[in-house]
Design an enzyme around this catalytic site. Sequence first.
Site, PDB file in Angstrom:
ATOM      1  N   CYS A 119      33.765 -12.486 -13.127  1.00  0.00           N
ATOM      2  CA  CYS A 119      32.582 -13.183 -13.661  1.00  0.00           C
ATOM      3  C   CYS A 119      32.842 -13.815 -15.028  1.00  0.00           C
ATOM      4  O   CYS A 119      32.067 -14.653 -15.489  1.00  0.00           O
ATOM      5  CB  CYS A 119      31.400 -12.227 -13.742  1.00  0.00           C
ATOM      6  SG  CYS A 119      30.955 -11.560 -12.132  1.00  0.00           S
ATOM      7  N   HIS A 260      25.444 -13.669 -18.717  1.00  0.00           N
ATOM      8  CA  HIS A 260      25.831 -13.582 -17.312  1.00  0.00           C
ATOM      9  C   HIS A 260      24.602 -13.190 -16.487  1.00  0.00           C
ATOM     10  O   HIS A 260      23.825 -12.315 -16.885  1.00  0.00           O
ATOM     11  CB  HIS A 260      26.943 -12.547 -17.152  1.00  0.00           C
ATOM     12  CG  HIS A 260      27.409 -12.417 -15.744  1.00  0.00           C
ATOM     13  ND1 HIS A 260      27.642 -13.509 -14.945  1.00  0.00           N
ATOM     14  CD2 HIS A 260      27.675 -11.320 -14.972  1.00  0.00           C
ATOM     15  CE1 HIS A 260      28.022 -13.095 -13.750  1.00  0.00           C
ATOM     16  NE2 HIS A 260      28.043 -11.771 -13.735  1.00  0.00           N
ATOM     17  N   ASN A 290      23.744 -13.304  -8.570  1.00  0.00           N
ATOM     18  CA  ASN A 290      24.946 -13.320  -9.400  1.00  0.00           C
ATOM     19  C   ASN A 290      26.007 -14.187  -8.709  1.00  0.00           C
ATOM     20  O   ASN A 290      26.529 -13.797  -7.660  1.00  0.00           O
ATOM     21  CB  ASN A 290      25.436 -11.881  -9.573  1.00  0.00           C
ATOM     22  CG  ASN A 290      26.705 -11.769 -10.400  1.00  0.00           C
ATOM     23  OD1 ASN A 290      27.357 -12.774 -10.685  1.00  0.00           O
ATOM     24  ND2 ASN A 290      27.065 -10.554 -10.763  1.00  0.00           N
TER      25      ASN A 290
END
Length: 333
Positions: A119, A260, A290
């Site tokens: 990520c 994030h 996500n």
Amino acid sequence: MKNAPSLRSVAITGTGKYVPERILTNEDLRQMVDTSDEWITTRTGIKKRRIAAANEATSDLASAAARQALENADVAAADLDLIVVGTVTPDMAFPATACFVQKELGATKATCFDVSGACSGFLYGLEIARGYIASGMAEKALVIGADKLSGIIDWTDRNTCVLFGDGAGAAVLEAAKDGGGEVVSTYSGSDGSLDEILNVPAGGSRCPLTSENVDSKLNTMKMAGREVYRHAVTTMVSAAKEAITRAGLTPKDIACFIPHQANLRIIETIAHKLDMPMERFFVNLTEYGNTSAAAVAIALDEAQRSGRIKRGDYILMVVFGGGLTWASSVIRW
Ligand code: COA
């Protein structure tokens, strides 16, 4: 990673995003695993996510986002010196997904490679591209965060399958001209000793793909949710503070925090620990879940196109991912 020496200032001059057409709702997931809209919403904040078509590869998502970013920056693909794609779902083991993007865009003079930062891949790429341009090794760079996580999800595991989605976000970086979009600071770090709390065990050299491994679903994402949650909070708070300090600022100078997009509760805890109101935080995980390396890049694009961030605003991006990895950056928009 140390802050880049200010050889010359570097700016984000354009952004773009792409999300696949197909929407998977919490209601859809309820029919696939033992879950509910109520559980997913209260534990994560996520309502929907996008799922790429079977014939859409990560480089297709990445190229679509890249085209928007190039148009936004008014830069021709042929003028790019560097393409970096942050991804953990490459088209193939090799060539790099960035090479497929190069072919798709016709960016013939670019050096192309992928960054495996999970990520954190987009901000890792941003830091690398900043270094290339600051040092004069490159003039124009394209940084992309792109992942097709739907291909590495165990769709029978309710602990993970409700959290993720597919997408891509991109940014063009150039030497700063008028100060807009200046990358003021970057910071990154990793802790390889925590590899086991978030990974895809099979498919690499350590545990090759065999029919037994596939039957055991070792080629899909494994996650220790609570541990990941705990580390996400502590590392993103410290990474946020580090990038802000390196920029010579304090949290209250940041007009927009772009964290994030993993879990709304993680973002709320970060806001609380930084003593900042949630109104300063950009959140779109409700729509996309996500999307791994794509998440902050998509959010940055949406924040700028919607007018949420304005010229002169200080913004902070901060990310966290498998590895563990983390990274942060302050931009003067
Ligand atoms: N629907 C319904 N119940 C679910 C569920 C789902 N989709 N997923 C898990 N549960 C259950 C668990 O089995 C557990 O049941 P049990 O108590 O009977 O064992 C219960 O819900 C609570 O699980 P817990 O792990 O305590 O939930 P949580 O509040 O920690 O939330 C996460 C779980 C995964 C949402 C949370 O830990 C998280 O967001 N972690 C970080 C994940 C992340 O960000 N990953 C990517 C990093 S880049």
